[in-house]
Design a protein around this motif. Structure first.
Motif, PDB file in Angstrom:
ATOM      1  N   PHE A   8       0.817  -1.203   0.000  1.00 15.34           N
ATOM      2  CA  PHE A   8       0.000   0.000   0.000  1.00 15.34           C
ATOM      3  C   PHE A   8       0.856   1.260   0.000  1.00 15.34           C
ATOM      4  N   SER A   9       1.999   1.194   0.624  1.00 22.33           N
ATOM      5  CA  SER A   9       2.892   2.342   0.673  1.00 22.33           C
ATOM      6  C   SER A   9       3.492   2.656  -0.684  1.00 22.33           C
ATOM      7  N   LEU A  31      -3.314  -7.658  -4.432  1.00 24.11           N
ATOM      8  CA  LEU A  31      -3.923  -8.183  -3.212  1.00 24.11           C
ATOM      9  C   LEU A  31      -5.199  -8.961  -3.531  1.00 24.11           C
ATOM     10  N   ILE A  32      -5.997  -8.467  -4.471  1.00 24.46           N
ATOM     11  CA  ILE A  32      -7.208  -9.190  -4.868  1.00 24.46           C
ATOM     12  C   ILE A  32      -6.842 -10.577  -5.389  1.00 24.46           C
ATOM     13  N   VAL A  65     -12.675  -5.701   1.983  1.00 27.92           N
ATOM     14  CA  VAL A  65     -12.123  -4.365   2.223  1.00 27.92           C
ATOM     15  C   VAL A  65     -11.411  -3.855   0.972  1.00 27.92           C
ATOM     16  N   VAL A  66     -10.573  -4.688   0.379  1.00 32.17           N
ATOM     17  CA  VAL A  66      -9.804  -4.275  -0.799  1.00 32.17           C
ATOM     18  C   VAL A  66     -10.733  -3.979  -1.980  1.00 32.17           C
ATOM     19  N   GLU A  70     -11.004   1.972  -3.899  1.00 33.02           N
ATOM     20  CA  GLU A  70      -9.717   2.022  -4.602  1.00 33.02           C
ATOM     21  C   GLU A  70      -8.738   2.926  -3.870  1.00 33.02           C
ATOM     22  N   ASP A  71      -9.172   3.500  -2.770  1.00 34.54           N
ATOM     23  CA  ASP A  71      -8.335   4.386  -1.961  1.00 34.54           C
ATOM     24  C   ASP A  71      -7.354   3.537  -1.149  1.00 34.54           C
ATOM     25  N   ILE A  72      -6.111   3.516  -1.597  1.00 36.08           N
ATOM     26  CA  ILE A  72      -5.087   2.667  -0.968  1.00 36.08           C
ATOM     27  C   ILE A  72      -4.879   3.015   0.497  1.00 36.08           C
TER      28      ILE A  72
END
Length: 119
Positions: A8-9, A31-32, A65-66, A70-72
């Motif tokens: 995510f970073s 991640l998906i 959640v993912v 789309e907001d990381i």
């Protein structure tokens, strides 16, 4: 190592801070894929296995959640997750089959713990 946090970073950082681990350019689809693959692997484990039940619940939650945004930064904050090792462990559990009976019966009272009053 906090792989999820590192992925995510990637949106804002130029480095993961871990030698040899490059920043992932697009962590959400990755991640998906990981969570979906984990769920497919878990389907091979008997439904009564506690590992399958617990890991499927956690993985489904993370996948929801993912997929929900789309907001990381929001995903990272909501998950507050560490490592994304479920797929590797699920494969090992499938190999080890801890839900099956022991090959050799456990010694009598192996799981009974008697505590002395003087400990």
């Amino acid at each position: 190592m906090f792989a999820t946090r590192r992925l995510f970073s990637a949106v804002t950082k130029k480095t993961t801070g871990l030698y040899g681990l490059p920043v992932h350019p697009d962590p959400r689809p990755h991640l998906i894929t990981i969570y979906t693959d984990t769920l497919k692997t878990l389907e091979k484990i008997p439904t009564h296995a506690v590992y399958r039940q617990a890991t499927a619940a956690l993985t489904n939650h993370r996948l929801d959640v993912v997929k929900s945004t789309e907001d990381i930064a929001k995903i990272e904050e909501t998950l507050d997750a560490g490592q994304i090792e479920e797929l590797k462990l699920a494969g090992k559990m499938l190999e080890w089959k801890p839900w099956e009976p022991l090959e050799t019966p456990a010694p009598k009272d192996q799981w009974n713990y008697k505590f002395s009053e003087h400990q």
